[in-house]
Design a protein around this motif. Structure first.
Motif, PDB file in Angstrom:
ATOM      1  N   UNK A   2     -32.230   2.971  20.154  1.00 21.43           N
ATOM      2  CA  UNK A   2     -32.590   4.282  20.537  1.00 21.43           C
ATOM      3  C   UNK A   2     -31.253   5.148  20.465  1.00 21.43           C
ATOM      4  N   UNK A   3     -31.385   6.286  20.548  1.00 18.47           N
ATOM      5  CA  UNK A   3     -30.197   7.000  20.466  1.00 18.47           C
ATOM      6  C   UNK A   3     -30.396   8.052  21.730  1.00 18.47           C
ATOM      7  N   UNK A   4     -28.780   8.377  22.057  1.00 21.67           N
ATOM      8  CA  UNK A   4     -28.599   9.138  23.265  1.00 21.67           C
ATOM      9  C   UNK A   4     -27.649  10.165  22.700  1.00 21.67           C
ATOM     10  N   UNK A   5     -27.978  11.597  22.971  1.00 21.02           N
ATOM     11  CA  UNK A   5     -27.153  12.666  22.685  1.00 21.02           C
ATOM     12  C   UNK A   5     -27.231  13.753  23.894  1.00 21.02           C
ATOM     13  N   UNK A   6     -26.060  13.995  24.035  1.00 21.72           N
ATOM     14  CA  UNK A   6     -25.715  15.044  25.415  1.00 21.72           C
ATOM     15  C   UNK A   6     -24.763  15.877  25.046  1.00 21.72           C
ATOM     16  N   UNK A   7     -24.863  17.049  25.281  1.00 22.52           N
ATOM     17  CA  UNK A   7     -24.107  18.144  24.762  1.00 22.52           C
ATOM     18  C   UNK A   7     -24.057  19.109  26.210  1.00 22.52           C
ATOM     19  N   UNK A   8     -22.476  19.405  26.454  1.00 23.58           N
ATOM     20  CA  UNK A   8     -22.214  20.342  27.500  1.00 23.58           C
ATOM     21  C   UNK A   8     -21.381  21.411  27.113  1.00 23.58           C
ATOM     22  N   UNK A   9     -21.689  22.575  26.999  1.00 26.21           N
ATOM     23  CA  UNK A   9     -20.869  23.436  27.007  1.00 26.21           C
ATOM     24  C   UNK A   9     -19.836  23.970  27.965  1.00 26.21           C
ATOM     25  N   UNK A  10     -18.688  24.539  27.702  1.00 22.51           N
ATOM     26  CA  UNK A  10     -17.686  24.450  28.878  1.00 22.51           C
ATOM     27  C   UNK A  10     -16.663  25.656  28.333  1.00 22.51           C
ATOM     28  N   UNK A  11     -15.972  25.997  29.547  1.00 24.45           N
ATOM     29  CA  UNK A  11     -14.978  27.068  29.204  1.00 24.45           C
ATOM     30  C   UNK A  11     -13.903  26.515  29.855  1.00 24.45           C
ATOM     31  N   UNK A  12     -13.458  25.422  29.767  1.00 23.82           N
ATOM     32  CA  UNK A  12     -12.278  24.813  30.444  1.00 23.82           C
ATOM     33  C   UNK A  12     -11.108  24.598  29.665  1.00 23.82           C
ATOM     34  N   UNK A  13      -9.707  24.641  29.761  1.00 23.57           N
ATOM     35  CA  UNK A  13      -8.733  24.500  28.944  1.00 23.57           C
ATOM     36  C   UNK A  13      -8.861  22.874  28.337  1.00 23.57           C
ATOM     37  N   UNK A  14      -8.196  22.944  27.189  1.00 22.12           N
ATOM     38  CA  UNK A  14      -8.430  21.753  26.283  1.00 22.12           C
ATOM     39  C   UNK A  14      -7.901  20.388  27.035  1.00 22.12           C
ATOM     40  N   UNK A  60     -17.060  22.612  23.732  1.00 22.24           N
ATOM     41  CA  UNK A  60     -18.210  21.557  24.187  1.00 22.24           C
ATOM     42  C   UNK A  60     -17.590  20.195  24.356  1.00 22.24           C
ATOM     43  N   UNK A  61     -18.465  19.358  25.076  1.00 26.30           N
ATOM     44  CA  UNK A  61     -18.393  17.928  24.985  1.00 26.30           C
ATOM     45  C   UNK A  61     -19.768  17.545  24.458  1.00 26.30           C
ATOM     46  N   UNK A  62     -19.663  16.757  23.356  1.00 23.37           N
ATOM     47  CA  UNK A  62     -20.808  16.155  22.515  1.00 23.37           C
ATOM     48  C   UNK A  62     -20.907  14.736  22.732  1.00 23.37           C
ATOM     49  N   UNK A  63     -21.677  13.976  23.326  1.00 29.77           N
ATOM     50  CA  UNK A  63     -21.860  12.428  23.264  1.00 29.77           C
ATOM     51  C   UNK A  63     -23.003  12.136  22.337  1.00 29.77           C
ATOM     52  N   UNK A  64     -22.662  11.240  21.447  1.00 27.83           N
ATOM     53  CA  UNK A  64     -23.840  10.563  20.500  1.00 27.83           C
ATOM     54  C   UNK A  64     -23.576   8.905  20.706  1.00 27.83           C
ATOM     55  N   UNK A  65     -24.655   8.522  20.907  1.00 31.35           N
ATOM     56  CA  UNK A  65     -24.780   6.868  20.930  1.00 31.35           C
ATOM     57  C   UNK A  65     -25.777   6.464  20.229  1.00 31.35           C
TER      58      UNK A  65
END
Length: 98
Positions: A2-14, A60-65
């Motif tokens: 299985x694969x997991x992919x999660x993406x969250x766009x954001x506007x926070x400082x690095x 963004x934060x992108x998580x791929x597993x």
């Protein structure tokens, strides 16, 4: 497998997004026995039955597993846990779901 992919766009400082990304995966790593290693803005995630990464940048934060056969049965729970932790730590005004 299985694969997991999660993406969250954001506007926070690095630095803030890196701290949030670290916190998200530290909690998950403890629970599932994952090994984590930062290389630049990418957190490499390893386990005997999992490979992947978390990439945190200015947008963004992108998580791929990629889960092996032994972790496939918990893929839904793992994904939900990551999403809930992200949603808890990211201010709702600073993020959007993809």
């Amino acid at each position: 497998m299985g694969n997991i992919e999660i993406i969250r766009d954001h506007s926070l400082p690095h630095q803030q997004i890196i701290r949030i990304a670290d916190k998200v995966m530290l909690d998950i790593a403890e629970e599932y026995g994952l090994t984590l290693k930062w290389k630049g803005d990418k957190l490499h995630i390893k386990h005997a039955h999992t490979r992947g990464y978390l990439h945190a940048d200015s947008e963004s934060i992108k998580i791929k597993l990629k889960l092996g056969i032994l972790l496939f049965p918990v893929s839904f729970v793992l994904k939900k846990s990551i999403e809930e932790t992200l949603d808890e730590l990211l201010p709702s005004a600073a993020c959007s779901h993809k």
